[in-house]
Write a protein that holds these residues in place. Structure first.
Motif, PDB file in Angstrom:
ATOM      1  N   GLY A   1       0.873  -1.250  -0.016  1.00  0.00           N
ATOM      2  CA  GLY A   1       0.030   0.174   0.158  1.00  0.00           C
ATOM      3  C   GLY A   1       0.740   1.286  -0.046  1.00  0.00           C
ATOM      4  O   GLY A   1       0.262   2.300  -0.303  1.00  0.00           O
ATOM      5  N   GLU A   2       2.105   1.173   0.192  1.00  0.00           N
ATOM      6  CA  GLU A   2       3.062   2.248   0.109  1.00  0.00           C
ATOM      7  C   GLU A   2       4.472   1.654  -0.504  1.00  0.00           C
ATOM      8  O   GLU A   2       4.593   0.586  -0.156  1.00  0.00           O
ATOM      9  CB  GLU A   2       3.194   3.188   1.154  1.00  0.00           C
ATOM     10  CG  GLU A   2       3.400   2.362   2.463  1.00  0.00           C
ATOM     11  CD  GLU A   2       3.352   3.275   3.824  1.00  0.00           C
ATOM     12  OE1 GLU A   2       4.300   4.027   3.713  1.00  0.00           O
ATOM     13  OE2 GLU A   2       2.217   3.401   4.313  1.00  0.00           O
ATOM     14  N   PRO A   3       5.031   2.770  -0.902  1.00  0.00           N
ATOM     15  CA  PRO A   3       6.513   2.229  -1.457  1.00  0.00           C
ATOM     16  C   PRO A   3       7.364   1.577  -0.656  1.00  0.00           C
ATOM     17  O   PRO A   3       8.200   0.776  -0.772  1.00  0.00           O
ATOM     18  CB  PRO A   3       7.197   3.483  -2.025  1.00  0.00           C
ATOM     19  CG  PRO A   3       6.144   4.391  -2.514  1.00  0.00           C
ATOM     20  CD  PRO A   3       5.110   4.142  -1.101  1.00  0.00           C
ATOM     21  N   SER A   4       7.333   1.855   0.768  1.00  0.00           N
ATOM     22  CA  SER A   4       8.234   1.455   1.770  1.00  0.00           C
ATOM     23  C   SER A   4       7.725  -0.093   2.165  1.00  0.00           C
ATOM     24  O   SER A   4       8.329  -0.896   2.699  1.00  0.00           O
ATOM     25  CB  SER A   4       8.087   2.246   2.967  1.00  0.00           C
ATOM     26  OG  SER A   4       6.941   2.150   3.574  1.00  0.00           O
ATOM     27  N   ARG A   5       6.674  -0.520   1.791  1.00  0.00           N
ATOM     28  CA  ARG A   5       6.059  -1.817   1.808  1.00  0.00           C
ATOM     29  C   ARG A   5       6.320  -2.745   1.050  1.00  0.00           C
ATOM     30  O   ARG A   5       5.990  -2.619  -0.299  1.00  0.00           O
ATOM     31  CB  ARG A   5       4.564  -1.718   2.356  1.00  0.00           C
ATOM     32  CG  ARG A   5       4.411  -0.906   3.720  1.00  0.00           C
ATOM     33  CD  ARG A   5       2.854  -0.874   3.936  1.00  0.00           C
ATOM     34  NE  ARG A   5       2.011  -1.611   4.034  1.00  0.00           N
ATOM     35  CZ  ARG A   5       0.766  -1.499   4.534  1.00  0.00           C
ATOM     36  NH1 ARG A   5       0.108  -0.255   4.507  1.00  0.00           N
ATOM     37  NH2 ARG A   5       0.004  -2.586   4.743  1.00  0.00           N
ATOM     38  N   ILE A   6       7.096  -3.699   1.443  1.00  0.00           N
ATOM     39  CA  ILE A   6       7.508  -4.855   0.419  1.00  0.00           C
ATOM     40  C   ILE A   6       6.782  -5.817   0.027  1.00  0.00           C
ATOM     41  O   ILE A   6       6.503  -6.783   1.454  1.00  0.00           O
ATOM     42  CB  ILE A   6       9.183  -5.114   0.635  1.00  0.00           C
ATOM     43  CG1 ILE A   6       9.898  -3.859   0.676  1.00  0.00           C
ATOM     44  CG2 ILE A   6       9.621  -6.342  -0.351  1.00  0.00           C
ATOM     45  CD1 ILE A   6      11.358  -4.150   1.441  1.00  0.00           C
ATOM     46  N   VAL A   7       6.172  -6.280  -1.013  1.00  0.00           N
ATOM     47  CA  VAL A   7       5.371  -7.591  -1.294  1.00  0.00           C
ATOM     48  C   VAL A   7       6.117  -8.483  -2.001  1.00  0.00           C
ATOM     49  O   VAL A   7       6.737  -8.150  -3.206  1.00  0.00           O
ATOM     50  CB  VAL A   7       4.077  -7.285  -1.773  1.00  0.00           C
ATOM     51  CG1 VAL A   7       3.434  -8.604  -2.178  1.00  0.00           C
ATOM     52  CG2 VAL A   7       3.320  -6.323  -1.108  1.00  0.00           C
ATOM     53  N   GLU A   8       6.488  -9.641  -1.390  1.00  0.00           N
ATOM     54  CA  GLU A   8       7.303 -10.776  -2.114  1.00  0.00           C
ATOM     55  C   GLU A   8       6.436 -11.463  -2.924  1.00  0.00           C
ATOM     56  O   GLU A   8       5.548 -11.895  -2.297  1.00  0.00           O
ATOM     57  CB  GLU A   8       8.248 -11.354  -1.074  1.00  0.00           C
ATOM     58  CG  GLU A   8       9.300 -10.489  -0.387  1.00  0.00           C
ATOM     59  CD  GLU A   8      10.115 -11.420   0.712  1.00  0.00           C
ATOM     60  OE1 GLU A   8      10.195 -12.392   0.439  1.00  0.00           O
ATOM     61  OE2 GLU A   8      10.718 -10.802   1.428  1.00  0.00           O
TER      62      GLU A   8
END
Ligand SMILES: [Zn+2]
Length: 302
Positions: free
Chosen positions: A129-136
């Motif tokens: 939901g924001e650039p700092s949140r990383i989805v692998e």
């Protein structure tokens, strides 16, 4: 609340019903037919225990109406016990073991486990939901067996794709292949595009990656597993639990039901900071408004 398997709600049907009622009806019974809270408990020997009558639409109901437990002949305390065992066991529990442990037939145990997996299917909002949140995002192969007892043919392995937000939730899918056309819609549907997407260098993720805030990749080829924060270790850790469950508990997973095993492993992962009792209650909150629609399969291999 005691959480061992000797807790009263696992031994006594009335206690089990009271537990479900406290979860479902914290303000008192409400009618599943019309939504009215104006309802009267029907006490006395003439009535089934737990029966309630709506004073508005006059329909009668119990706490299991409209749930995955409705019309089951298995007493409620056994349902709660199986639910607890599945929620508390990191690698799952096989239907064979349930059959032996709680004294129901193998078929009944198999259906109970699948109903509970269905209750564990509790999708949350989009990941990230924001650039700092990383989805692998990563994929793995599970569940192949050398021989399928029914037809003596090798059972093919199946592909599971998992999206997992670091420090957040996981969501897994059984997919037919890992082509870009298969993965892209999954990624866009289940991860917020304002996130950072983290995958391996497979070309399958390239076009999907352009839709995200940024797309970082890591090469598995050169054992470059951890370049600072650019890794897919979270997904790998998730898969290692999934695979230990498949190898140690479930062995062969049929393609028809693999999505429910995905829901089971996702659910335990997503509630990993809960106590076993909290996780079991959360699964019980998922029994409402669901029905299993599949037909009884001829083979109950998984
Ligand atoms: Zn009513």
């Amino acid at each position: 609340m005691t959480t061992d398997i000797f807790a009263p709600r696992f031994q006594d049907e009335d206690k089990a019903r009271e537990h479900l009622e406290a979860l479902r009806w914290p303000e008192g019974p409400f009618c599943p037919h019309c939504g009215s809270m104006n309802a009267t408990r029907l006490e006395g020997k003439k009535h089934r225990k737990g029966l309630v009558q709506c004073n508005d639409c006059r329909e009668q109901f119990t706490v299991t109406v409209g749930t995955l437990f409705e019309r089951s002949k298995v007493p409620l305390h056994k349902w709660l016990l199986v639910n607890h065992l599945l929620c508390a066991s990191k690698k799952g529990v096989s239907a064979h073991q349930i059959h032996r442990m709680i004294g129901v037939t193998y078929k009944t145990a198999w259906f109970m486990c699948h109903r509970i997996r269905e209750s564990m299917n509790q999708p949350t909002g989009p990941l990230g939901g924001e650039p700092s949140r990383i989805v692998e995002a990563d994929e793995t192969w599970v569940g192949g067996s050398v021989q399928n007892r029914a037809n003596k043919q090798a059972a093919p392995k199946k592909i599971v794709v998992t999206l997992v937000e670091r420090g957040g939730h996981a969501r897994s899918f059984h997919v037919a292949n890992v082509h870009a056309n298969t993965l892209r819609p999954l990624l866009f549907q289940h991860a917020d595009r304002l996130s950072t997407l983290m995958t391996d260098q497979s070309a399958s993720y390239t076009t999907a990656g352009r839709g995200f805030w940024q797309h970082k990749t890591v090469s598995h080829k050169f054992a470059e597993y951890a370049r600072g924060q650019w890794h897919t270790n979270t997904a790998e850790n998730f898969f290692s639990i999934f695979k230990r469950g498949v190898i140690g508990t479930y062995h062969h997973l049929s393609a028809a039901h693999l999505h429910r095993y995905c829901a089971e492993f996702d659910f335990r992962y997503n509630t990993r900071t809960d106590t076993d009792a909290e996780r079991a209650d959360q699964a019980l909150r998922g029994i409402y408004g669901k029905r299993l629609t599949y037909r009884r399969p001829s083979s109950l291999a998984s």
